[in-house]
Design a protein around this motif. Structure first.
Motif, PDB file in Angstrom:
ATOM      1  N   GLU A 162      44.933 -42.878  43.191  1.00  0.00           N
ATOM      2  CA  GLU A 162      46.150 -42.604  42.428  1.00  0.00           C
ATOM      3  C   GLU A 162      46.019 -43.098  40.994  1.00  0.00           C
ATOM      4  O   GLU A 162      46.496 -42.456  40.061  1.00  0.00           O
ATOM      5  N   THR A 163      45.347 -44.230  40.811  1.00  0.00           N
ATOM      6  CA  THR A 163      45.122 -44.760  39.474  1.00  0.00           C
ATOM      7  C   THR A 163      44.250 -43.809  38.657  1.00  0.00           C
ATOM      8  O   THR A 163      44.532 -43.549  37.484  1.00  0.00           O
ATOM      9  N   VAL A 164      43.210 -43.260  39.271  1.00  0.00           N
ATOM     10  CA  VAL A 164      42.357 -42.281  38.590  1.00  0.00           C
ATOM     11  C   VAL A 164      43.150 -41.006  38.318  1.00  0.00           C
ATOM     12  O   VAL A 164      43.054 -40.424  37.238  1.00  0.00           O
ATOM     13  N   ASP A 180      46.222 -40.829  37.706  1.00  0.00           N
ATOM     14  CA  ASP A 180      47.144 -41.118  36.599  1.00  0.00           C
ATOM     15  C   ASP A 180      46.453 -41.190  35.245  1.00  0.00           C
ATOM     16  O   ASP A 180      47.123 -41.332  34.228  1.00  0.00           O
ATOM     17  N   GLY A 181      45.110 -41.130  35.217  1.00  0.00           N
ATOM     18  CA  GLY A 181      44.425 -41.040  33.942  1.00  0.00           C
ATOM     19  C   GLY A 181      43.387 -42.104  33.645  1.00  0.00           C
ATOM     20  O   GLY A 181      42.672 -42.002  32.652  1.00  0.00           O
ATOM     21  N   ARG A 182      43.276 -43.127  34.465  1.00  0.00           N
ATOM     22  CA  ARG A 182      42.232 -44.139  34.220  1.00  0.00           C
ATOM     23  C   ARG A 182      40.880 -43.576  34.618  1.00  0.00           C
ATOM     24  O   ARG A 182      40.769 -42.801  35.556  1.00  0.00           O
ATOM     25  N   LYS A 183      39.861 -44.009  33.906  1.00  0.00           N
ATOM     26  CA  LYS A 183      38.496 -43.555  34.214  1.00  0.00           C
ATOM     27  C   LYS A 183      38.046 -44.161  35.540  1.00  0.00           C
ATOM     28  O   LYS A 183      38.364 -45.313  35.825  1.00  0.00           O
ATOM     29  N   PRO A 184      37.308 -43.396  36.323  1.00  0.00           N
ATOM     30  CA  PRO A 184      36.823 -43.934  37.594  1.00  0.00           C
ATOM     31  C   PRO A 184      35.984 -45.201  37.402  1.00  0.00           C
ATOM     32  O   PRO A 184      36.012 -46.098  38.242  1.00  0.00           O
ATOM     33  N   SER A 185      35.258 -45.289  36.291  1.00  0.00           N
ATOM     34  CA  SER A 185      34.419 -46.464  36.040  1.00  0.00           C
ATOM     35  C   SER A 185      35.249 -47.726  35.843  1.00  0.00           C
ATOM     36  O   SER A 185      34.747 -48.831  36.056  1.00  0.00           O
ATOM     37  N   ALA A 186      36.520 -47.581  35.471  1.00  0.00           N
ATOM     38  CA  ALA A 186      37.393 -48.745  35.307  1.00  0.00           C
ATOM     39  C   ALA A 186      38.028 -49.165  36.628  1.00  0.00           C
ATOM     40  O   ALA A 186      38.541 -50.273  36.746  1.00  0.00           O
ATOM     41  N   VAL A 187      37.971 -48.287  37.629  1.00  0.00           N
ATOM     42  CA  VAL A 187      38.639 -48.555  38.902  1.00  0.00           C
ATOM     43  C   VAL A 187      37.637 -48.860  40.015  1.00  0.00           C
ATOM     44  O   VAL A 187      37.889 -49.709  40.866  1.00  0.00           O
ATOM     45  N   ARG A 206      43.999 -33.372  38.726  1.00  0.00           N
ATOM     46  CA  ARG A 206      43.049 -33.823  37.699  1.00  0.00           C
ATOM     47  C   ARG A 206      41.632 -33.595  38.206  1.00  0.00           C
ATOM     48  O   ARG A 206      41.279 -34.011  39.295  1.00  0.00           O
ATOM     49  N   HIS A 207      40.827 -32.922  37.383  1.00  0.00           N
ATOM     50  CA  HIS A 207      39.413 -32.669  37.693  1.00  0.00           C
ATOM     51  C   HIS A 207      38.613 -33.828  37.112  1.00  0.00           C
ATOM     52  O   HIS A 207      38.619 -34.052  35.908  1.00  0.00           O
ATOM     53  N   VAL A 208      37.918 -34.567  37.984  1.00  0.00           N
ATOM     54  CA  VAL A 208      37.195 -35.774  37.587  1.00  0.00           C
ATOM     55  C   VAL A 208      35.723 -35.630  37.960  1.00  0.00           C
ATOM     56  O   VAL A 208      35.398 -35.204  39.071  1.00  0.00           O
ATOM     57  N   ALA A 209      34.844 -36.003  37.023  1.00  0.00           N
ATOM     58  CA  ALA A 209      33.410 -36.029  37.299  1.00  0.00           C
ATOM     59  C   ALA A 209      32.861 -37.355  36.793  1.00  0.00           C
ATOM     60  O   ALA A 209      33.122 -37.752  35.656  1.00  0.00           O
TER      61      ALA A 209
END
Length: 153
Positions: free
Chosen positions: A98-100, A102-109, A140-143
């Protein structure tokens, strides 16, 4: 002059029975349309087929929803709809996802791309379950590090 035909009584009974039946059907009809699953699925598909970093939101008018792989379900008192998505997506059911979303980078989580991949695999393999629907659906599309997913919540 004012004689009643026997056939007239049957007609009045039949008209009364049909009226009661029609009233029963009308009172059982929903008062509003079922949720717009097509619009929600289109929003998710646009993000899933877009480049990483794509994000979109859409208001949901549903009381419950379910999301598994390529299937989106929306339910309200007016009905239930199911839509098939173009690509598999991952429901953001854990706090970290959910944090990712919401816009945080996966590397921060997450500690590593492997940890991110394991979290998305756990979320993706969950069984279909109806949950309370959010007011707004976010996709959100995340890579990151070889992991390419579309998170939805």
């Amino acid at each position: 002059m004012f004689e009643t035909s026997v056939d007239t009584a049957y007609v009045w009974v039949a008209v009364g029975a049909v009226s009661v039946a029609v009233l029963g059907v009308v009172t059982q009809l929903p008062t509003s349309a079922p949720p717009d699953g097509g619009a929600a699925a289109t929003t998710i598909d646009e993000v899933a087929t877009g480049p990483p970093g794509s994000v979109a939101t859409r208001e949901l008018h549903a009381s419950e929803w379910s999301l598994t792989g390529r299937q989106l379900g929306l339910r309200s008192e007016s009905g239930t709809v199911h839509e098939t998505l173009l690509r598999p997506v991952v429901p953001a059911v854990s706090d970290n996802l959910e944090t990712v979303l919401d816009g945080r980078k996966p590397s921060a989580v997450f500690d590593s791309p492997d940890a991110f991949e394991r979290a998305t695999e756990r979320a993706a393999t969950g069984r279909e379950r109806w949950r309370s629907a959010p007011d707004r659906l976010t996709a959100r599309h995340v890579a990151w590090g070889g992991v390419d997913v579309t998170l939805v919540g």
